[in-house]
Enzyme design. Structure first.
Site, PDB file in Angstrom:
ATOM      1  N   THR A 121       0.860  -1.186   0.000  1.00  0.00           N
ATOM      2  CA  THR A 121       0.000   0.000   0.000  1.00  0.00           C
ATOM      3  C   THR A 121       0.892   1.230   0.000  1.00  0.00           C
ATOM      4  OG1 THR A 121      -1.678  -1.208   1.218  1.00  0.00           O
ATOM      5  CG2 THR A 121      -1.818   1.200   1.282  1.00  0.00           C
ATOM      6  N   GLU A 154      -3.700  -4.431  -2.738  1.00  0.00           N
ATOM      7  CA  GLU A 154      -4.228  -5.660  -2.148  1.00  0.00           C
ATOM      8  C   GLU A 154      -5.361  -5.326  -1.182  1.00  0.00           C
ATOM      9  OE1 GLU A 154      -3.581  -8.964  -2.811  1.00  0.00           O
ATOM     10  OE2 GLU A 154      -5.393  -8.881  -1.620  1.00  0.00           O
ATOM     11  N   PHE A 155      -6.475  -6.048  -1.308  1.00  0.00           N
ATOM     12  CA  PHE A 155      -7.633  -5.770  -0.451  1.00  0.00           C
ATOM     13  C   PHE A 155      -7.918  -6.908   0.529  1.00  0.00           C
ATOM     14  CE2 PHE A 155      -8.253  -3.392  -4.399  1.00  0.00           C
ATOM     15  CZ  PHE A 155      -8.361  -2.111  -3.894  1.00  0.00           C
ATOM     16  N   LYS A 210      -6.860   2.183  -3.045  1.00  0.00           N
ATOM     17  CA  LYS A 210      -6.552   1.419  -1.824  1.00  0.00           C
ATOM     18  C   LYS A 210      -6.766   2.270  -0.569  1.00  0.00           C
ATOM     19  CE  LYS A 210      -5.098  -1.507   1.078  1.00  0.00           C
ATOM     20  NZ  LYS A 210      -5.906  -2.640   1.487  1.00  0.00           N
ATOM     21  N   ASN A 214      -9.752   1.799   2.432  1.00  0.00           N
ATOM     22  CA  ASN A 214      -9.497   1.646   3.872  1.00  0.00           C
ATOM     23  C   ASN A 214     -10.041   2.830   4.672  1.00  0.00           C
ATOM     24  OD1 ASN A 214      -8.437  -0.834   3.679  1.00  0.00           O
ATOM     25  ND2 ASN A 214      -6.326  -0.302   4.158  1.00  0.00           N
ATOM     26  N   PHE A 255     -19.728  -3.732   8.285  1.00  0.00           N
ATOM     27  CA  PHE A 255     -18.841  -2.714   8.870  1.00  0.00           C
ATOM     28  C   PHE A 255     -19.604  -1.644   9.639  1.00  0.00           C
ATOM     29  CE2 PHE A 255     -14.288  -2.601   8.534  1.00  0.00           C
ATOM     30  CZ  PHE A 255     -14.052  -3.805   7.907  1.00  0.00           C
ATOM     31  N   CYS A 266      -3.246  -2.020   8.992  1.00  0.00           N
ATOM     32  CA  CYS A 266      -3.655  -1.239   7.821  1.00  0.00           C
ATOM     33  C   CYS A 266      -4.430   0.032   8.137  1.00  0.00           C
ATOM     34  CB  CYS A 266      -4.444  -2.130   6.870  1.00  0.00           C
ATOM     35  SG  CYS A 266      -3.397  -3.385   6.132  1.00  0.00           S
ATOM     36  N   LYS A 269      -2.578   3.036  10.017  1.00  0.00           N
ATOM     37  CA  LYS A 269      -1.479   3.656   9.269  1.00  0.00           C
ATOM     38  C   LYS A 269      -1.964   4.252   7.950  1.00  0.00           C
ATOM     39  CE  LYS A 269       0.605  -0.091   6.546  1.00  0.00           C
ATOM     40  NZ  LYS A 269       0.251   0.385   5.231  1.00  0.00           N
ATOM     41  N   LYS A 327      -8.083  -8.525  15.646  1.00  0.00           N
ATOM     42  CA  LYS A 327      -9.384  -9.064  15.251  1.00  0.00           C
ATOM     43  C   LYS A 327      -9.284 -10.586  15.260  1.00  0.00           C
ATOM     44  CE  LYS A 327      -8.856  -9.110  10.258  1.00  0.00           C
ATOM     45  NZ  LYS A 327      -9.448  -8.709   9.010  1.00  0.00           N
TER      46      LYS A 327
HETATM   47  P1  NAD Z   1       4.856  -7.640   6.784  1.00  0.00           P
HETATM   48  O1  NAD Z   1       5.622  -6.748   7.702  1.00  0.00           O
HETATM   49  O2  NAD Z   1       4.068  -8.780   7.339  1.00  0.00           O
HETATM   50  O3  NAD Z   1       5.839  -8.251   5.691  1.00  0.00           O
HETATM   51  C1  NAD Z   1       6.823  -7.525   5.021  1.00  0.00           C
HETATM   52  C2  NAD Z   1       7.974  -8.456   4.720  1.00  0.00           C
HETATM   53  O4  NAD Z   1       8.900  -7.799   3.882  1.00  0.00           O
HETATM   54  C3  NAD Z   1       8.756  -8.909   5.944  1.00  0.00           C
HETATM   55  O5  NAD Z   1       8.805 -10.317   5.984  1.00  0.00           O
HETATM   56  C4  NAD Z   1      10.159  -8.294   5.746  1.00  0.00           C
HETATM   57  O6  NAD Z   1      11.190  -9.100   6.268  1.00  0.00           O
HETATM   58  C5  NAD Z   1      10.215  -8.230   4.244  1.00  0.00           C
HETATM   59  N1  NAD Z   1      11.205  -7.289   3.698  1.00  0.00           N
HETATM   60  C6  NAD Z   1      11.514  -6.045   4.121  1.00  0.00           C
HETATM   61  N2  NAD Z   1      12.478  -5.515   3.349  1.00  0.00           N
HETATM   62  C7  NAD Z   1      12.778  -6.430   2.391  1.00  0.00           C
HETATM   63  C8  NAD Z   1      13.691  -6.497   1.307  1.00  0.00           C
HETATM   64  N3  NAD Z   1      14.487  -5.466   1.035  1.00  0.00           N
HETATM   65  N4  NAD Z   1      13.726  -7.598   0.556  1.00  0.00           N
HETATM   66  C9  NAD Z   1      12.919  -8.647   0.824  1.00  0.00           C
HETATM   67  N5  NAD Z   1      12.043  -8.667   1.847  1.00  0.00           N
HETATM   68  C10 NAD Z   1      11.964  -7.573   2.625  1.00  0.00           C
HETATM   69  O7  NAD Z   1       3.904  -6.662   5.956  1.00  0.00           O
HETATM   70  P2  NAD Z   1       2.454  -7.013   5.361  1.00  0.00           P
HETATM   71  O8  NAD Z   1       1.434  -6.970   6.424  1.00  0.00           O
HETATM   72  O9  NAD Z   1       2.553  -8.192   4.477  1.00  0.00           O
HETATM   73  O10 NAD Z   1       2.209  -5.715   4.444  1.00  0.00           O
HETATM   74  C11 NAD Z   1       2.916  -5.513   3.242  1.00  0.00           C
HETATM   75  C12 NAD Z   1       2.256  -4.372   2.482  1.00  0.00           C
HETATM   76  O11 NAD Z   1       0.926  -4.770   2.106  1.00  0.00           O
HETATM   77  C13 NAD Z   1       2.080  -3.093   3.291  1.00  0.00           C
HETATM   78  O12 NAD Z   1       2.233  -1.985   2.450  1.00  0.00           O
HETATM   79  C14 NAD Z   1       0.653  -3.169   3.780  1.00  0.00           C
HETATM   80  O13 NAD Z   1       0.086  -1.904   4.030  1.00  0.00           O
HETATM   81  C15 NAD Z   1      -0.034  -3.837   2.609  1.00  0.00           C
HETATM   82  N6  NAD Z   1      -1.257  -4.563   2.948  1.00  0.00           N
HETATM   83  C16 NAD Z   1      -1.299  -5.324   4.068  1.00  0.00           C
HETATM   84  C17 NAD Z   1      -2.459  -6.039   4.372  1.00  0.00           C
HETATM   85  C18 NAD Z   1      -2.545  -6.872   5.624  1.00  0.00           C
HETATM   86  O14 NAD Z   1      -3.656  -7.263   5.985  1.00  0.00           O
HETATM   87  N7  NAD Z   1      -1.441  -7.180   6.298  1.00  0.00           N
HETATM   88  C19 NAD Z   1      -3.568  -5.987   3.513  1.00  0.00           C
HETATM   89  C20 NAD Z   1      -3.474  -5.217   2.357  1.00  0.00           C
HETATM   90  C21 NAD Z   1      -2.308  -4.506   2.088  1.00  0.00           C
END
Ligand code: NAD
Length: 450
Positions: A121, A154-155, A210, A214, A255, A266, A269, A327
Site C-alpha cells: 500500500t 491488495e484488499f 486502496k 481503507n 462494517f 492497515c 497507518k 481481530k
Molecule cells: P509484513 O511486515 O508482514 O511483511 C513484510 C515483509 O517484507 C517482511 O517479511 C520483511 O522481512 C520483508 N522485507 C523487508 N524488506 C525487504 C527487502 N528489502 N527484501 C525482501 N524482503 C523484505 O507486511 P504485510 O502486512 O505483508 O504488508 C505488506 C504491504 O501490504 C504493506 O504496504 C501493507 O500496508 C499492505 N497490505 C497489508 C495487508 C494486511 O492485511 N497485512 C492488507 C493489504 C495490504
C-alpha cells in the site's frame, strides 16, 4: 507464468502461495534469513487460516520456492511483485524506504523486460518514484532494459486472506500502457475465468483506490462508535440502530459494528498516511482527522467504563482479558486495542490474566510479563478476576459456559468491548453487563416478539 514476490509477510506469502495455487511458478523473497529458512523447512511464520496447507502443497509441487536472493528470484520472472511493509513514519506519512530500497535492488538485478507490480500500500505517486529509481540504476549500470511499473493494491483481510485472494470482490490494476494491461489480465486469467472482476484503471487512481477503500471502512467504524456514544447518552441501543440503518440498501449491513475501535496493520497507518498525502497536496482532510480522533478515543472506552465502575485507582485488582489480536482469526497485534487497554490498566496498578487462541506468543513479545499472566485455557484466565473484558470477538468466546464464567469470576461482571453477548441473557444469567452503546434490549427477544 513466472512470478517473484519480494517481501514474504502477510501479503507476500499469501500472494505467492495463491498465485502458485492458480498454477504459476512463484519465488518468494525475504531479507529475513530465519523466515526463509523456516519456510524452506515447512514452518509458516504467521497464523492465517489454511495458509500452511496451501504453502506446503505448492512447495512440494515445485511451484513455490523461497530465497533471500532477489537476483536468483528475478532472473526468470516476468512479474516482480513488491510486497514489503510501508509502516508509518514519524509524521504519519507512509515510510517508503523498504519499497524504494527494493526498487533499487530490482534495478541492479534486472536482466530483461519485467513488469514491476506495487502490491504494497503506497501513496499516490509512488509507482512513478519506483520507475524513476529503477531507471536511474539501469542507467548507472549502462544497461538498456525495458520495464513497466503497475499498481495492484491488495484488499485481503487478515483472517480470511486466502478466501479473499481466491474469491476477490474485484482486482484493481493501475497501468499506463496496453502491454502491461494485457499481461496483468493474463496473470489473473484463472480468476477472471471464474467470473471475478478485474478493473483496469490508471496508476494514480489505483494507488488512491486502496487508501480510499481503507479510509471508507475506517470511517464507518468511527461513525458507528460515535453513534454508540450518542446512544449511550440518550438511552438508545446501537445494535437496534445498526439493524435499522443496515437494512437500507444505500448503506448496507457490513462494517457497522460499534466496538473499541479499529486496529491492525492497515487502517490506522493508512488513514494517517492519507491525511499526510492530503496535507501535502494542500487539501484539508477534515473527515479523516475526525475518524482518527474518534478511534483513538474509542480504544480506551472499556477503560473509561471500568474506572467509572471501580474508580481510577485499580491497584491490586485482577482483570481477565479475552482476546489480544486486533481481530479474530489472526495473530497480528499491530495497533491492537488490547495493547492500550492492558497498558492503561497496568498503569493503574491492576493485574491482567489474558487468553487468546493464537496471539499469545506475539503478545508476550509485545507486552512482556510484568503484571500479566498468559493462560492457555480461557476459563483459567477468570480465576480471582473482578471482571472479564472481551476485547477480540473470537468465535469461541461467543457461547461461553455461563455457569463456569459466573463461578470462576470473583464478581460476575463483564465488559463486552465487541457487543457479542445478548444483554437479556446476561441479565438472566445474573451478570452485571456493560457493552458499547447498548441499553439492555435483547435482539433475540425483539425478534421473537415480531
Ligand atoms: P509484513 O511486515 O508482514 O511483511 C513484510 C515483509 O517484507 C517482511 O517479511 C520483511 O522481512 C520483508 N522485507 C523487508 N524488506 C525487504 C527487502 N528489502 N527484501 C525482501 N524482503 C523484505 O507486511 P504485510 O502486512 O505483508 O504488508 C505488506 C504491504 O501490504 C504493506 O504496504 C501493507 O500496508 C499492505 N497490505 C497489508 C495487508 C494486511 O492485511 N497485512 C492488507 C493489504 C495490504
Amino acid at each position: 507464468m513466472n512470478i517473484c514476490v519480494i517481501g514474504t509477510g502477510y501479503v507476500g506469502l499469501v500472494t505467492g502461495a495463491c498465485f502458485a495455487e492458480l498454477g504459476h511458478n512463484v519465488w518468494c523473497v525475504d531479507i529475513d534469513e530465519e523466515k526463509v529458512e523456516a519456510l524452506n523447512k515447512g514452518i509458516i511464520p504467521i497464523y492465517e487460516p489454511d495458509l500452511d496447507k496451501l504453502v506446503k502443497t505448492n512447495f512440494v509441487a515445485g511451484r513455490l520456492s523461497f530465497t533471500t536472493s532477489i537476483s536468483e528470484a528475478l532472473t526468470d520472472s516476468l512479474f516482480v511483485f513488491i510486497a514489503v511493509a510501508t509502516p508509518p513514519g514519524e509524521d504519519g506519512s507512509a515510510d517508503l524506504s523498504q519499497v524504494l530500497g527494493v526498487a533499487r535492488e530490482i534495478g541492479k538485478s534486472m536482466n530483461e523486460y519485467k513488469i514491476i507490480v506495487d502490491k504494497s500500500t503506497v501513496p499516490v505517486g509512488t509507482a512513478k518514484r519506483v520507475k524513476e529509481i529503477i531507471k536511474e540504476v539501469i542507467v548507472e549500470r549502462s544497461a538498456d532494459l525495458e520495464f513497466d511499473v503497475v499498481s495492484n493494491p491488495e484488499f485481503l483481510k487478515e483472517g480470511a486472506a486466502i478466501e479473499d485472494f481466491m474469491h476477490p470482490d474485484r482486482i484493481v490494476v493501475g497501468v499506463d500502457n496496453q502491454k502491461s494491461a494485457e499481461l496483468m489480465r493474463e496473470l489473473y486469467q484463472p480468476l477472471i475465468q471464474k467470473g471475478y472482476q478485474l478493473i483496469t484503471i490508471d496508476v494514480l487512481s489505483a494507488e488512491m483506490t486502496k487508501y480510499a477503500a481503507n479510509a471508507m471502512l475506517a470511517t464507518r467504524i468511527s461513525f458507528m462508535n460515535e453513534i454508540a456514544r450518542i446512544c449511550d447518552a440518550a438511552g438508545a441501543d446501537v445494535e437496534m440502530v445498526r439493524r435499522g440503518i443496515g437494512s437500507d440498501t444505500r448503506i448496507g449491513p457490513k462494517f457497522l459494528q460499534a466496538g473499541i475501535g479499529y486496529g491492525g496493520s492497515c487502517f490506522p497507518k493508512d488513514v494517517k498516511a492519507l491525511i499526510q498525502t492530503a496535507a501535502e497536496l494542500g487539501v484539508e482532510p477534515k473527515i479523516l482527522e475526525a475518524v482518527e480522533t474518534v478511534n483513538n478515543k474509542q480504544k480506551t472506552r472499556l477503560v473509561e467504563m471500568i474506572t467509572d465502575r471501580f474508580g481510577k485507582n485499580l491497584a491490586g485488582l485482577v482483570f481477565a482479558v479475552w482476546g489480544l489480536a486486533f481481530k479474530p482469526c489472526t495473530d497480528d497485534m499491530r495497533e491492537a486495542p488490547s495493547i492500550e487497554i492492558i497498558n492503561n490498566l497496568r498503569n493503574r496498578g491492576a493485574y491482567i490474566q489474558v487468553h487468546d487462541p493464537v496471539a499469545m506468543s506475539t503478545a508476550k513479545a509485545l507486552l512482556g510479563d510484568e503484571s500479566i499472566i498468559y493462560l492457555n485455557d480461557k476459563y483459567d484466565a477468570l480465576q480471582n478476576a473482578v471482571a472479564l473484558l472481551v476485547v477480540t470477538e473470537w468465535g469461541e468466546y461467543r457461547e461461553p459456559d455461563y455457569e463456569t464464567l459466573r463461578n470462576k469470576l470473583n464478581d460476575p461482571i463483564v465488559f463486552d468491548g465487541r457487543n457479542i453477548y445478548d444483554p437479556m441473557t446476561m441479565k438472566q444469567q445474573s451478570f452485571e453487563y456493560y457493552a458499547i452503546g447498548r441499553n439492555g434490549t435483547s435482539i433475540q427477544e425483539m425478534e421473537e416478539s415480531n
